[in-house]
Motif scaffolding. Structure first.
Motif, mmCIF file in Angstrom:
data_model
loop_
_atom_site.group_PDB
_atom_site.id
_atom_site.type_symbol
_atom_site.label_atom_id
_atom_site.label_comp_id
_atom_site.label_asym_id
_atom_site.label_seq_id
_atom_site.Cartn_x
_atom_site.Cartn_y
_atom_site.Cartn_z
ATOM 1 N N GLY A 1 0.789 -1.196 0.000
ATOM 2 C CA GLY A 1 0.000 0.000 0.000
ATOM 3 C C GLY A 1 0.835 1.267 0.000
ATOM 4 O O GLY A 1 0.495 2.239 -0.648
ATOM 5 N N ARG A 5 0.756 4.437 -2.568
ATOM 6 C CA ARG A 5 0.453 5.767 -2.015
ATOM 7 C C ARG A 5 1.475 6.790 -2.487
ATOM 8 O O ARG A 5 1.119 7.883 -2.949
ATOM 9 C CB ARG A 5 0.456 5.722 -0.487
ATOM 10 C CG ARG A 5 0.285 7.091 0.153
ATOM 11 C CD ARG A 5 0.367 7.003 1.665
ATOM 12 N NE ARG A 5 1.662 7.305 2.186
ATOM 13 C CZ ARG A 5 2.112 8.553 2.416
ATOM 14 N NH1 ARG A 5 1.373 9.586 2.112
ATOM 15 N NH2 ARG A 5 3.296 8.740 2.924
ATOM 16 N N ASN A 14 -4.207 3.896 3.420
ATOM 17 C CA ASN A 14 -5.444 3.215 3.795
ATOM 18 C C ASN A 14 -6.494 3.570 2.736
ATOM 19 O O ASN A 14 -7.118 4.622 2.797
ATOM 20 C CB ASN A 14 -5.889 3.667 5.182
ATOM 21 C CG ASN A 14 -7.136 2.959 5.658
ATOM 22 O OD1 ASN A 14 -7.549 1.959 5.084
ATOM 23 N ND2 ASN A 14 -7.734 3.472 6.706
ATOM 24 N N TYR A 15 -6.652 2.706 1.756
ATOM 25 C CA TYR A 15 -7.566 3.012 0.651
ATOM 26 C C TYR A 15 -8.258 1.751 0.160
ATOM 27 O O TYR A 15 -7.848 0.636 0.452
ATOM 28 C CB TYR A 15 -6.824 3.686 -0.513
ATOM 29 C CG TYR A 15 -5.689 2.870 -1.067
ATOM 30 C CD1 TYR A 15 -5.917 1.875 -2.008
ATOM 31 C CD2 TYR A 15 -4.393 3.089 -0.649
ATOM 32 C CE1 TYR A 15 -4.878 1.115 -2.511
ATOM 33 C CE2 TYR A 15 -3.348 2.342 -1.144
ATOM 34 C CZ TYR A 15 -3.600 1.356 -2.078
ATOM 35 O OH TYR A 15 -2.568 0.605 -2.571
ATOM 36 N N GLU A 16 -9.339 1.970 -0.575
ATOM 37 C CA GLU A 16 -10.060 0.894 -1.255
ATOM 38 C C GLU A 16 -10.091 1.225 -2.736
ATOM 39 O O GLU A 16 -10.041 2.391 -3.124
ATOM 40 C CB GLU A 16 -11.497 0.788 -0.750
ATOM 41 C CG GLU A 16 -11.631 0.371 0.691
ATOM 42 C CD GLU A 16 -13.079 0.329 1.132
ATOM 43 O OE1 GLU A 16 -13.980 0.191 0.270
ATOM 44 O OE2 GLU A 16 -13.319 0.430 2.336
ATOM 45 N N LEU A 17 -10.187 0.200 -3.551
ATOM 46 C CA LEU A 17 -10.334 0.401 -4.993
ATOM 47 C C LEU A 17 -11.774 0.097 -5.385
ATOM 48 O O LEU A 17 -12.354 -0.885 -4.933
ATOM 49 C CB LEU A 17 -9.391 -0.521 -5.764
ATOM 50 C CG LEU A 17 -7.907 -0.343 -5.513
ATOM 51 C CD1 LEU A 17 -7.118 -1.375 -6.304
ATOM 52 C CD2 LEU A 17 -7.474 1.052 -5.875
ATOM 53 N N GLU A 18 -12.310 0.958 -6.224
ATOM 54 C CA GLU A 18 -13.652 0.740 -6.766
ATOM 55 C C GLU A 18 -13.513 0.654 -8.283
ATOM 56 O O GLU A 18 -13.099 1.609 -8.932
ATOM 57 C CB GLU A 18 -14.566 1.905 -6.373
ATOM 58 C CG GLU A 18 -15.987 1.743 -6.830
ATOM 59 C CD GLU A 18 -16.836 2.903 -6.358
ATOM 60 O OE1 GLU A 18 -17.121 3.797 -7.192
ATOM 61 O OE2 GLU A 18 -17.178 2.939 -5.167
ATOM 62 N N THR A 25 -11.413 3.868 -9.214
ATOM 63 C CA THR A 25 -11.452 4.980 -8.281
ATOM 64 C C THR A 25 -10.788 4.553 -6.987
ATOM 65 O O THR A 25 -11.057 3.468 -6.474
ATOM 66 C CB THR A 25 -12.914 5.398 -7.990
ATOM 67 O OG1 THR A 25 -13.535 5.795 -9.206
ATOM 68 C CG2 THR A 25 -12.981 6.539 -6.998
ATOM 69 N N PHE A 26 -9.897 5.400 -6.473
ATOM 70 C CA PHE A 26 -9.282 5.165 -5.178
ATOM 71 C C PHE A 26 -10.100 5.916 -4.129
ATOM 72 O O PHE A 26 -10.276 7.126 -4.238
ATOM 73 C CB PHE A 26 -7.843 5.690 -5.142
ATOM 74 C CG PHE A 26 -6.864 4.801 -5.842
ATOM 75 C CD1 PHE A 26 -6.033 3.976 -5.111
ATOM 76 C CD2 PHE A 26 -6.771 4.784 -7.225
ATOM 77 C CE1 PHE A 26 -5.118 3.145 -5.744
ATOM 78 C CE2 PHE A 26 -5.864 3.965 -7.866
ATOM 79 C CZ PHE A 26 -5.041 3.141 -7.120
ATOM 80 N N ILE A 27 -10.600 5.213 -3.145
ATOM 81 C CA ILE A 27 -11.299 5.831 -2.022
ATOM 82 C C ILE A 27 -10.309 5.806 -0.859
ATOM 83 O O ILE A 27 -9.960 4.742 -0.352
ATOM 84 C CB ILE A 27 -12.588 5.063 -1.679
ATOM 85 C CG1 ILE A 27 -13.487 4.998 -2.911
ATOM 86 C CG2 ILE A 27 -13.315 5.718 -0.502
ATOM 87 C CD1 ILE A 27 -14.607 3.984 -2.818
ATOM 88 N N VAL A 28 -9.855 7.000 -0.456
ATOM 89 C CA VAL A 28 -8.758 7.108 0.500
ATOM 90 C C VAL A 28 -9.292 7.570 1.853
ATOM 91 O O VAL A 28 -10.102 8.484 1.934
ATOM 92 C CB VAL A 28 -7.692 8.097 -0.014
ATOM 93 C CG1 VAL A 28 -6.517 8.170 0.937
ATOM 94 C CG2 VAL A 28 -7.235 7.707 -1.415
ATOM 95 N N TYR A 29 -8.800 6.920 2.916
ATOM 96 C CA TYR A 29 -9.203 7.249 4.284
ATOM 97 C C TYR A 29 -8.005 7.760 5.067
ATOM 98 O O TYR A 29 -6.960 7.123 5.096
ATOM 99 C CB TYR A 29 -9.747 6.001 4.991
ATOM 100 C CG TYR A 29 -10.900 5.355 4.266
ATOM 101 C CD1 TYR A 29 -12.191 5.840 4.407
ATOM 102 C CD2 TYR A 29 -10.680 4.270 3.437
ATOM 103 C CE1 TYR A 29 -13.251 5.245 3.729
ATOM 104 C CE2 TYR A 29 -11.723 3.662 2.761
ATOM 105 C CZ TYR A 29 -13.007 4.153 2.917
ATOM 106 O OH TYR A 29 -14.053 3.563 2.240
#
Length: 69
Positions: A1, A5, A14-18, A25-29
Motif C-alpha cells: 500500500g 500511495r 489506507n484506501y479501497e479500490l472501486e 477509483t481510489f477511495i482514500v481514508y
C-alpha cells in the motif's frame, strides 16, 4: 500500500479500490498510513497554534470530545 500511495501521491495508504466500467477509483481514508495520528504533523499543528481539539478533529473526523463526570 505505501508504494502505491507514494507513486500516486495519495494522502494515505489506507484506501479501497472501486472498479467501474470506465476505470478505477481510489477511495482514500485518513492521512499518512491512515490509522491514527501522526505525531510529527500533530506537533507542527500545535507549533502553528492549533489546540488539542483542532488536532484531534483533523485526524479523527467527527470525533466528539466531552468531559465525563
Amino acid at each position: 500500500g505505501e508504494d502505491i500511495r507514494l507513486a500516486l501521491l495519495l494522502p494515505s495508504a489506507n484506501y479501497e479500490l472501486e472498479f467501474t466500467l470506465t476505470g478505477v477509483t481510489f477511495i482514500v481514508y485518513g492521512k499518512g498510513h491512515g490509522f491514527g495520528m501522526s505525531q510529527y504533523e500533530a506537533n507542527v499543528m500545535a507549533m502553528n497554534g492549533s489546540d488539542y481539539q483542532d488536532i484531534i478533529n483533523y485526524f479523527f473526523y467527527n470525533t466528539v470530545i466531552k468531559k465525563i463526570e
